[in-house]
Design an enzyme around this catalytic site. Sequence first.
Site, PDB file in Angstrom:
ATOM      1  N   GLU A   5       0.888  -1.176   0.000  1.00 44.28           N
ATOM      2  CA  GLU A   5       0.000   0.000   0.000  1.00 44.28           C
ATOM      3  C   GLU A   5       0.919   1.216   0.000  1.00 44.28           C
ATOM      4  OE1 GLU A   5      -3.328  -0.087  -0.081  1.00 44.28           O
ATOM      5  OE2 GLU A   5      -3.584  -2.240   0.150  1.00 44.28           O
ATOM      6  N   CYS A  24      -2.172   9.577   2.637  1.00 46.94           N
ATOM      7  CA  CYS A  24      -1.718   8.983   1.369  1.00 46.94           C
ATOM      8  C   CYS A  24      -2.678   9.277   0.226  1.00 46.94           C
ATOM      9  CB  CYS A  24      -1.543   7.483   1.518  1.00 46.94           C
ATOM     10  SG  CYS A  24      -3.033   6.654   2.071  1.00 46.94           S
TER      11      CYS A  24
HETATM   12  P1  NAD Z   1       8.223   4.776   4.872  1.00 45.58           P
HETATM   13  O1  NAD Z   1       8.179   3.916   3.677  1.00 45.58           O
HETATM   14  O2  NAD Z   1       9.413   5.629   5.089  1.00 45.58           O
HETATM   15  O3  NAD Z   1       8.113   3.868   6.216  1.00 45.58           O
HETATM   16  C1  NAD Z   1       7.114   2.886   6.381  1.00 45.58           C
HETATM   17  C2  NAD Z   1       7.645   1.795   7.306  1.00 45.58           C
HETATM   18  O4  NAD Z   1       8.771   1.196   6.706  1.00 45.58           O
HETATM   19  C3  NAD Z   1       8.067   2.281   8.680  1.00 45.58           C
HETATM   20  O5  NAD Z   1       7.600   1.375   9.640  1.00 45.58           O
HETATM   21  C4  NAD Z   1       9.577   2.303   8.603  1.00 45.58           C
HETATM   22  O6  NAD Z   1      10.204   2.001   9.825  1.00 45.58           O
HETATM   23  C5  NAD Z   1       9.886   1.229   7.578  1.00 45.58           C
HETATM   24  N1  NAD Z   1      11.077   1.543   6.780  1.00 45.58           N
HETATM   25  C6  NAD Z   1      11.537   2.771   6.431  1.00 45.58           C
HETATM   26  N2  NAD Z   1      12.630   2.672   5.657  1.00 45.58           N
HETATM   27  C7  NAD Z   1      12.891   1.340   5.521  1.00 45.58           C
HETATM   28  C8  NAD Z   1      13.881   0.594   4.843  1.00 45.58           C
HETATM   29  N3  NAD Z   1      14.852   1.199   4.154  1.00 45.58           N
HETATM   30  N4  NAD Z   1      13.824  -0.748   4.906  1.00 45.58           N
HETATM   31  C9  NAD Z   1      12.844  -1.373   5.589  1.00 45.58           C
HETATM   32  N5  NAD Z   1      11.875  -0.710   6.259  1.00 45.58           N
HETATM   33  C10 NAD Z   1      11.891   0.629   6.233  1.00 45.58           C
HETATM   34  O7  NAD Z   1       6.886   5.615   4.863  1.00 45.58           O
HETATM   35  P2  NAD Z   1       6.403   6.751   5.859  1.00 45.58           P
HETATM   36  O8  NAD Z   1       7.254   7.958   5.703  1.00 45.58           O
HETATM   37  O9  NAD Z   1       6.230   6.190   7.222  1.00 45.58           O
HETATM   38  O10 NAD Z   1       4.934   7.042   5.285  1.00 45.58           O
HETATM   39  C11 NAD Z   1       4.692   7.903   4.230  1.00 45.58           C
HETATM   40  C12 NAD Z   1       4.472   7.171   2.931  1.00 45.58           C
HETATM   41  O11 NAD Z   1       3.527   6.134   3.092  1.00 45.58           O
HETATM   42  C13 NAD Z   1       3.901   8.067   1.850  1.00 45.58           C
HETATM   43  O12 NAD Z   1       4.514   7.782   0.627  1.00 45.58           O
HETATM   44  C14 NAD Z   1       2.433   7.687   1.817  1.00 45.58           C
HETATM   45  O13 NAD Z   1       1.783   7.962   0.607  1.00 45.58           O
HETATM   46  C15 NAD Z   1       2.505   6.240   2.099  1.00 45.58           C
HETATM   47  N6  NAD Z   1       1.239   5.774   2.636  1.00 45.58           N
HETATM   48  C16 NAD Z   1       0.473   4.935   1.897  1.00 45.58           C
HETATM   49  C17 NAD Z   1      -0.751   4.524   2.389  1.00 45.58           C
HETATM   50  C18 NAD Z   1      -1.651   3.623   1.607  1.00 45.58           C
HETATM   51  O14 NAD Z   1      -2.601   3.113   2.197  1.00 45.58           O
HETATM   52  N7  NAD Z   1      -1.427   3.392   0.332  1.00 45.58           N
HETATM   53  C19 NAD Z   1      -1.172   4.962   3.632  1.00 45.58           C
HETATM   54  C20 NAD Z   1      -0.355   5.812   4.352  1.00 45.58           C
HETATM   55  C21 NAD Z   1       0.861   6.212   3.860  1.00 45.58           C
END
Ligand code: NAD
Length: 475
Positions: free
Chosen positions: A227, A261
Amino acid sequence: MATVSQQAAAQPLTEEAPERIEQVLRLQRDYFAAGHTLPVSFRKAQLRKLQQVLKQNEQLLFDALYADFKKPALEAYGTEIGFIELELKLAIKNINDWTKRRRVPETLLNFPAKSYVYPQPYGVALIISPWNYPLNLLFTPLIGAMAAGNCAILKPSEIASHTAAAVAEIISRNFDERYIAVVQGGVQTSQTLLAQKFDYIFFTGSTQVGKTVMKAAAEHLTPVTLELGGKSPAIVANDADLELAARRICWGKFLNAGQTCVAPDYVLVHEDAKEELIQQMAKAIKDFYSDKPIQSPDFARIINTKHFNRLRTMLLPEHIRVGGHIDADNLYIAPTVLDNLTWEHPAMQEEIFGPILPVLSFSNTAEAIKMINRHEKPLALYLFTNNQECQEQILKQVAFGGGCINDTLSHLANPNLPFGGIGNSGQGSYHGFASFDVFSHQKSVLHRGTWLDLPVRYPPYGNKLGVLRKVFKWL
Ligand code: NAD
């Protein structure tokens, strides 16, 4: 006694030890293998327990969300706690039906037989969530995983640290870790988790990290749901009710200070309607948050300094039509509308994920479609028009995850609409039955009758080919 929120604020980020992660995973594997999660009565009881536990801890969760974002209580309830309650109610009400084997039509080729699909839990699921709706995006997939009969390890985002701490405490106090466990930590912990073999991975977060997750899952051939994010357009045609469109776009954009998002990332408005729409958006912002949104209790803050600094680079003064004020000490960015910009502007180079709304214009529907289709497929699309031809043209010619006609965000409030992205905005979907479905393998089984055993399929084949051709013709 310090609250969970205060404790979280005082703690520096710690990563979970790999040995501990391996131990919890082993415990969950054994628990699942022993069949504890299979009875529907168990699943229902655990969902009811979650319902009760969330109710008992509601204030703690409100406080944690406020500590993380100053999230207004109405938004915290409507988009997180209340949303989860509805998903729980739906799962508890329908779980008996969802878990039943499903009969599918038979083919004459197998006569006599009956065919069924049995929903089967995968085993141990890993659920990784982002910070922006830190409860909703952790618990809504969890409800699907539980209803489908899986064990689950939850990895909340370290960035919404107060909420992560509250969730960890609530879950560890109330659930057997052999069934549901929370692992707290940052990127390193997430990577340690991803190096393990899970039976399903459900990831919500950025497109970039989604690719890392998919690569890690590929190592073990673990199925994944991703997602992700992207730039979701709101298209406003020149026949739209501009006052209503402005209110609905501003609501969807500035909720949670744009850190959603599916928020409209930018507006594409017909050139004849642009000026009026911007005026109406200025009015809507004032109606919602007053002349001084910084003082409004209904407007959230940016999650941290890193995101605040990323967003402030998008505030080029020559493009600001509404808002533009910032207060670094309070991580405040005013609800802002940008005008007269091109796709080269910093705000058009990446998903904005903050309270900044660029407005671009088009001269006809085909041009708007072309502009969107030149970029990655968006997670959401919102179209404001009552012109059916225009609606059909856009629905047929633009690929996007989901969306609304004449509204923003509200498609998420209908659990009968599977929610998910396409291409760079994700794959797979959930909410309502789709959440149960995504955490269930569809085991297809044919039950063959024993009273008839036609010899045509058995060797020696001799001249049976002609008979087989005839059978295939009847099918
Ligand atoms: P992110 O991808 O940075 O982090 C998400 C999760 O992944 C966190 O728990 C984090 O600890 C982990 N993570 C971060 N970097 C990682 C890596 N290199 N390797 C493994 N795990 C890692 O996202 P964010 O900043 O927390 O959230 C914002 C993003 O999420 C935006 O792009 C937003 O659009 C998206 N989002 C999507 C939805 C959806 O339902 N489609 C909902 C909410 C947010």
